[in-house]
Motif scaffolding. Structure first.
Motif, PDB file in Angstrom:
ATOM      1  N   ILE A 164       0.827  -1.202   0.000  1.00  0.00           N
ATOM      2  CA  ILE A 164       0.000   0.000   0.000  1.00  0.00           C
ATOM      3  C   ILE A 164       0.863   1.254   0.000  1.00  0.00           C
ATOM      4  CG2 ILE A 164      -1.653   1.322   1.370  1.00  0.00           C
ATOM      5  CD1 ILE A 164      -2.438  -1.802   2.190  1.00  0.00           C
ATOM      6  N   TRP A 165       1.847   1.286   0.889  1.00  0.00           N
ATOM      7  CA  TRP A 165       2.741   2.448   0.946  1.00  0.00           C
ATOM      8  C   TRP A 165       4.021   2.144   0.186  1.00  0.00           C
ATOM      9  CZ3 TRP A 165       1.937   3.938   6.774  1.00  0.00           C
ATOM     10  CH2 TRP A 165       0.831   4.797   6.853  1.00  0.00           C
ATOM     11  N   ASP A 199       2.343  12.729  -2.145  1.00  0.00           N
ATOM     12  CA  ASP A 199       1.969  11.324  -2.179  1.00  0.00           C
ATOM     13  C   ASP A 199       0.500  11.077  -1.825  1.00  0.00           C
ATOM     14  OD1 ASP A 199       3.119   8.784  -2.803  1.00  0.00           O
ATOM     15  OD2 ASP A 199       2.761   8.211  -0.726  1.00  0.00           O
ATOM     16  N   LEU A 200      -0.191  12.083  -1.300  1.00  0.00           N
ATOM     17  CA  LEU A 200      -1.625  11.923  -1.000  1.00  0.00           C
ATOM     18  C   LEU A 200      -2.391  11.773  -2.313  1.00  0.00           C
ATOM     19  CD1 LEU A 200      -2.141  14.797   1.617  1.00  0.00           C
ATOM     20  CD2 LEU A 200      -1.887  12.380   2.100  1.00  0.00           C
ATOM     21  N   THR A 201      -3.535  11.079  -2.252  1.00  0.00           N
ATOM     22  CA  THR A 201      -4.322  11.005  -3.488  1.00  0.00           C
ATOM     23  C   THR A 201      -5.019  12.341  -3.746  1.00  0.00           C
ATOM     24  OG1 THR A 201      -6.281  10.178  -2.345  1.00  0.00           O
ATOM     25  CG2 THR A 201      -4.747   8.533  -3.212  1.00  0.00           C
ATOM     26  N   LYS A 202      -5.187  13.141  -2.697  1.00  0.00           N
ATOM     27  CA  LYS A 202      -5.752  14.485  -2.878  1.00  0.00           C
ATOM     28  C   LYS A 202      -4.777  15.505  -2.288  1.00  0.00           C
ATOM     29  CE  LYS A 202     -10.082  13.448  -1.159  1.00  0.00           C
ATOM     30  NZ  LYS A 202     -11.441  13.872  -0.800  1.00  0.00           N
ATOM     31  N   ASP A 251      -5.816  18.829  -0.689  1.00  0.00           N
ATOM     32  CA  ASP A 251      -6.629  18.787   0.530  1.00  0.00           C
ATOM     33  C   ASP A 251      -5.784  18.546   1.772  1.00  0.00           C
ATOM     34  OD1 ASP A 251      -8.537  18.958  -1.358  1.00  0.00           O
ATOM     35  OD2 ASP A 251      -9.784  17.310  -0.634  1.00  0.00           O
ATOM     36  N   TRP A 254      -4.388  20.389   3.810  1.00  0.00           N
ATOM     37  CA  TRP A 254      -4.676  21.262   4.959  1.00  0.00           C
ATOM     38  C   TRP A 254      -5.712  20.656   5.895  1.00  0.00           C
ATOM     39  CZ3 TRP A 254      -9.767  22.691   5.098  1.00  0.00           C
ATOM     40  CH2 TRP A 254     -10.473  22.601   3.889  1.00  0.00           C
ATOM     41  N   LYS A 255      -6.493  19.709   5.385  1.00  0.00           N
ATOM     42  CA  LYS A 255      -7.500  19.091   6.263  1.00  0.00           C
ATOM     43  C   LYS A 255      -6.842  18.313   7.387  1.00  0.00           C
ATOM     44  CE  LYS A 255     -10.971  19.002   2.675  1.00  0.00           C
ATOM     45  NZ  LYS A 255     -11.471  18.257   1.533  1.00  0.00           N
ATOM     46  N   ILE A 256      -5.623  17.790   7.119  1.00  0.00           N
ATOM     47  CA  ILE A 256      -4.902  17.087   8.198  1.00  0.00           C
ATOM     48  C   ILE A 256      -4.529  18.068   9.295  1.00  0.00           C
ATOM     49  CG2 ILE A 256      -2.844  15.742   8.743  1.00  0.00           C
ATOM     50  CD1 ILE A 256      -2.893  14.422   6.229  1.00  0.00           C
ATOM     51  N   PHE A 311      -8.342  19.101  11.028  1.00  0.00           N
ATOM     52  CA  PHE A 311      -9.057  18.062  11.769  1.00  0.00           C
ATOM     53  C   PHE A 311      -8.064  17.147  12.458  1.00  0.00           C
ATOM     54  CE2 PHE A 311     -11.601  19.041   7.963  1.00  0.00           C
ATOM     55  CZ  PHE A 311     -12.697  19.606   8.590  1.00  0.00           C
ATOM     56  N   ASN A 367      -7.519  13.657  15.040  1.00  0.00           N
ATOM     57  CA  ASN A 367      -8.102  12.469  15.640  1.00  0.00           C
ATOM     58  C   ASN A 367      -7.086  11.930  16.649  1.00  0.00           C
ATOM     59  OD1 ASN A 367      -9.102   9.989  16.304  1.00  0.00           O
ATOM     60  ND2 ASN A 367      -8.845   9.096  14.273  1.00  0.00           N
ATOM     61  N   SER A 382      -5.356   8.559  16.284  1.00  0.00           N
ATOM     62  CA  SER A 382      -4.538   8.275  15.110  1.00  0.00           C
ATOM     63  C   SER A 382      -3.094   8.685  15.344  1.00  0.00           C
ATOM     64  CB  SER A 382      -5.094   9.026  13.903  1.00  0.00           C
ATOM     65  OG  SER A 382      -4.163   9.017  12.862  1.00  0.00           O
ATOM     66  N   MET A 391      -0.891   9.034  13.138  1.00  0.00           N
ATOM     67  CA  MET A 391      -0.507  10.010  12.126  1.00  0.00           C
ATOM     68  C   MET A 391      -0.926  11.416  12.542  1.00  0.00           C
ATOM     69  SD  MET A 391      -1.536  10.210   8.123  1.00  0.00           S
ATOM     70  CE  MET A 391      -0.709   8.737   7.571  1.00  0.00           C
ATOM     71  N   SER A 392      -2.126  11.517  13.103  1.00  0.00           N
ATOM     72  CA  SER A 392      -2.627  12.819  13.529  1.00  0.00           C
ATOM     73  C   SER A 392      -1.751  13.399  14.632  1.00  0.00           C
ATOM     74  CB  SER A 392      -4.061  12.639  14.021  1.00  0.00           C
ATOM     75  OG  SER A 392      -4.752  13.831  13.975  1.00  0.00           O
ATOM     76  N   ASN A 400      -9.634   4.176  13.802  1.00  0.00           N
ATOM     77  CA  ASN A 400      -8.643   4.586  14.796  1.00  0.00           C
ATOM     78  C   ASN A 400      -7.444   5.281  14.169  1.00  0.00           C
ATOM     79  OD1 ASN A 400     -10.250   3.456  16.740  1.00  0.00           O
ATOM     80  ND2 ASN A 400      -9.120   1.531  16.829  1.00  0.00           N
ATOM     81  N   VAL A 401      -7.029   4.872  12.973  1.00  0.00           N
ATOM     82  CA  VAL A 401      -5.813   5.456  12.407  1.00  0.00           C
ATOM     83  C   VAL A 401      -6.079   6.694  11.553  1.00  0.00           C
ATOM     84  CG1 VAL A 401      -4.620   3.230  12.387  1.00  0.00           C
ATOM     85  CG2 VAL A 401      -5.766   4.038  10.313  1.00  0.00           C
ATOM     86  N   CYS A 402      -7.311   6.915  11.124  1.00  0.00           N
ATOM     87  CA  CYS A 402      -7.587   8.015  10.194  1.00  0.00           C
ATOM     88  C   CYS A 402      -7.247   9.367  10.825  1.00  0.00           C
ATOM     89  CB  CYS A 402      -9.049   8.009   9.766  1.00  0.00           C
ATOM     90  SG  CYS A 402      -9.462   9.393   8.698  1.00  0.00           S
ATOM     91  N   PRO A 403      -6.318  10.132  10.205  1.00  0.00           N
ATOM     92  CA  PRO A 403      -5.870  11.373  10.843  1.00  0.00           C
ATOM     93  C   PRO A 403      -6.928  12.478  10.847  1.00  0.00           C
ATOM     94  CG  PRO A 403      -4.848  11.143   8.697  1.00  0.00           C
ATOM     95  CD  PRO A 403      -5.579   9.861   8.966  1.00  0.00           C
ATOM     96  N   THR A 404      -7.851  12.457   9.903  1.00  0.00           N
ATOM     97  CA  THR A 404      -8.800  13.567   9.825  1.00  0.00           C
ATOM     98  C   THR A 404     -10.186  13.198  10.355  1.00  0.00           C
ATOM     99  OG1 THR A 404      -9.498  12.916   7.616  1.00  0.00           O
ATOM    100  CG2 THR A 404      -7.684  14.484   7.769  1.00  0.00           C
ATOM    101  N   VAL A 454      -8.184  12.731   2.809  1.00  0.00           N
ATOM    102  CA  VAL A 454      -7.126  13.339   2.000  1.00  0.00           C
ATOM    103  C   VAL A 454      -6.378  12.290   1.184  1.00  0.00           C
ATOM    104  CG1 VAL A 454      -6.795  15.279   3.563  1.00  0.00           C
ATOM    105  CG2 VAL A 454      -5.460  13.206   3.893  1.00  0.00           C
ATOM    106  N   GLY A 455      -6.667  11.019   1.415  1.00  0.00           N
ATOM    107  CA  GLY A 455      -6.008   9.965   0.643  1.00  0.00           C
ATOM    108  C   GLY A 455      -4.613   9.630   1.123  1.00  0.00           C
ATOM    109  N   CYS A 456      -4.439   9.509   2.444  1.00  0.00           N
ATOM    110  CA  CYS A 456      -3.104   9.170   2.970  1.00  0.00           C
ATOM    111  C   CYS A 456      -2.871   7.664   2.950  1.00  0.00           C
ATOM    112  CB  CYS A 456      -2.940   9.700   4.394  1.00  0.00           C
ATOM    113  SG  CYS A 456      -3.971   8.872   5.623  1.00  0.00           S
ATOM    114  N   TYR A 463      -3.636   5.476   5.032  1.00  0.00           N
ATOM    115  CA  TYR A 463      -3.372   4.848   6.330  1.00  0.00           C
ATOM    116  C   TYR A 463      -4.463   3.825   6.664  1.00  0.00           C
ATOM    117  CZ  TYR A 463      -0.895   5.037  10.866  1.00  0.00           C
ATOM    118  OH  TYR A 463      -0.125   4.765  11.973  1.00  0.00           O
ATOM    119  N   LYS A 472     -11.231   9.989  -5.564  1.00  0.00           N
ATOM    120  CA  LYS A 472      -9.886   9.973  -4.967  1.00  0.00           C
ATOM    121  C   LYS A 472      -9.922   9.783  -3.455  1.00  0.00           C
ATOM    122  CE  LYS A 472      -7.805  10.973  -8.886  1.00  0.00           C
ATOM    123  NZ  LYS A 472      -7.181   9.876  -9.598  1.00  0.00           N
TER     124      LYS A 472
END
Lengths: 313, 229
Positions: A10-11, A71-74, A77, A79-81, A84, A86, A89, A91-92, B108-112, B132-134, B136, B153
């Motif tokens: 995936i990554w 590398d994001l598919t969007k 977008d 800035w949404k990270i 928002f 979580n 997460s 990553m968040s 749980n892992v989704c950052p947004t 955002v399509g990370c 994860y 996307k």
């Protein structure tokens, strides 16, 4: 199964580059702090090695974030990270750490380069001096925060992967420590290589200081790698399958044994052991040892990322 | 120098306490948060692997109903076999789709927060706009059923037709399309629902429960085919 393309992948490699860059940034700034506090003091900013570390830290983190966004598919977008969050997460939480880290990083750099900044400003903007004086009051706190944030960033790159229960090899408690230690050693290598390329004295006290720390770092990294894989093998089941799949025969097995263990760890360790602290360093010696370390860490990131995704729980 | 060190340690302690406090608070919040008294139900699905004939009517219906583009799919029927000698040959069919986990690794892992657990229906859903399509969530899903929708996307997957059929008060498209009635859909919280009745009377299993996912897609094991260790 081809080494770079398989169903459960995936990554891809951009993530490995990002993990590498975040680690080297954290490691380099740690060494800049160490050099300033234990060796150079007030005039640290004049050292090519400190300058190299102070260039690497922000540039690497920017480049890493750039790769991540592209590398994001969007990508637009992204800035949404930042808006928002979580809390569950990894990553968040990591994004939050990265943001605060950059603030601490630039505050510390401003404190470190106070004199040249003021000289360059030449009394043109009094606000700069005022701001720097305020920052200088909190220098010790900023330094403490920066070190903690750098260590968090180094470990975060490991936690990011170890949170994935899907992949038994990545879902491993040793991984964050392994990434932290290898990230710090890549920071040391980056600082050394950058320093000598920027005309630093290859026999300077900075080199001797960093080389002294490098030996225990490499030994620790070897011990962590051993724990990582033996732990997986002793766990049995898919963990064992994943570990043996990674370090056994095939492309990634070669990458691990020849690239990571021999070139990335054993050779720098041997160079450091044979060249005692008292010996005189040459440019080629410092550059080659550092390049081997950097190469090894870059391979390690790719190796863990790819082989980690090969075996599903 | 000594004072400087003390300040350094002070800064470090403040930071450590801050981080610990913030994470503790967020964990406490997430464990105590409750839904706002809305009608609570928990949808679940049963796939009877004995009744399934692998006709793909379900996956075709899913594609049409939910506008799933070519090249990706929310629902696949995987076949194993044939087992046995001709004329007594048989296949084994398993459903590959979102398991609607209660443990929800993707959420749980989704950052947004784009991947979320809908408290009204218990369905794991995706907010296309927030995603955002990370990737994860795709990496975190132990069932590997999430994918990036090539049109939006954003991450995409089965949502029990929450946005299409359920809104119309109907059953999911796959359940309606199944010619052999291999699929049973309903509310786990309703003690008289057909799902609860089947689950109480028929031996069933779920996939990868050892990972703590608590999936809400139940399977009735095929009685044909080999037993693997």
């Amino acid at each position: 199964m081809s080494p770079f393309h398989f169903d459960s992948l995936i990554w891809h490699w951009p993530i490995a580059i990002y993990l590498f860059l975040a680690g080297i940034s954290a490691g380099a700034i740690c060494f800049a702090v160490l050099l300033k506090h234990f060796k150079l003091g007030k005039h640290a900013y004049k050292s090519s090695f400190v300058q190299a570390a102070c260039l690497i830290a922000p540039l690497a983190v920017f480049a890493g974030l750039g790769i991540l966004v592209v590398d994001l598919t969007k990508p637009f977008d992204f800035w949404k990270i930042l808006v928002f969050y979580n809390p569950t997460s990894v990553m968040s939480v990591g994004v939050a750490v990265l943001m605060v880290y950059q603030v601490a990083l630039f505050s510390w750099l401003a404190c470190l380069f106070k004199e040249p900044i003021l000289k360059w400003c030449d009394n043109r903007w009094p606000i700069v001096e005022k701001a720097l004086n305020i920052l200088m009051k909190f220098e010790a706190t900023i330094t403490g925060l920066l070190v903690i944030l750098a260590l968090s960033l180094g470990a975060y790159t490991g936690f990011l992967l170890s949170a994935l229960t899907t992949f038994p090899m990545l879902n491993n408690p040793v991984l964050p420590m392994l990434f932290l230690i290898s990230g710090i050693s890549s920071g040391a290598a980056g600082t050394l290589l950058g320093g000598v390329l920027m005309k630093g004295n290859p026999d300077g006290k900075e080199v001797h200081f960093i080389h002294n720390i490098e030996i225990p770092l490499i030994l620790l990294e070897l011990a962590l790698l051993f724990t990582f894989f033996l732990g997986l093998i002793l766990s049995g089941g898919q963990s064992q399958v994943a570990a043996l799949n990674a370090i056994g025969e095939g492309f990634w097995g070669w990458v691990f044994w020849a690239g990571i263990i021999v070139v990335g760890l054993a050779m720098p360790l041997a160079f450091n052991l044979f060249m005692t602290t008292s010996a005189k360093r040459k440019f080629s010696y410092v550059a080659i040892t550092a390049s081997c370390s950097l190469f090894g860490v870059l391979l390690l990131r790719n190796f863990i990322l790819y082989t980690g995704q090969m075996t599903v729980a | 120098m000594k004072k400087e060190r003390r300040l350094f340690l002070k800064g470090a302690c403040v930071a450590a306490v801050g981080v610990a406090g913030a994470s503790g608070l967020s964990i406490a919040n997430s464990s105590t948060s409750k839904d706002d008294g809305t009608p609570n139900c928990k949808y679940a699905l049963i796939h009877d692997e004995n009744k399934c004939i692998g006709c793909d009517a379900c996956s075709v219906a899913c594609r049409e109903t939910n506008n799933v583009p070519e090249g990706v799919s929310r629902l696949d029927i995987e076949r194993e076999g044939p087992f046995g000698e001709y004329p007594n040959q048989f296949y084994r069919f398993t459903r590959k789709s979102c398991q609607q986990c209660e443990g929800k690794p993707c959420v749980n892992v989704c950052p947004t927060g784009a991947a979320y657990h809908d408290p009204k229906t218990g369905i794991v859903s995706v907010d296309e706009w927030k995603c955002v399509g990370c990737l994860y969530c795709i990496a975190a899903c132990p069932y590997q059923i999430r994918f990036i929708n090539p049109v939006t996307k954003a991450a995409d997957k089965c949502d029990f037709c929450k946005e299409t059929r359920l809104k119309e008060g109907r059953q999911p498209a796959c359940v309606e399309a199944c010619p052999t009635k291999a699929l049973t859909f309903g509310d786990l919280k309703d003690p008289h629902s057909q799902v609860v009745e089947v689950l109480k009377t028929t031996p069933n299993y779920r996939s990868k429960t050892e990972l703590g996912t608590r999936p809400k897609v139940f399977r009735i094991a095929s009685q044909e085919g080999e037993i693997k260790l």
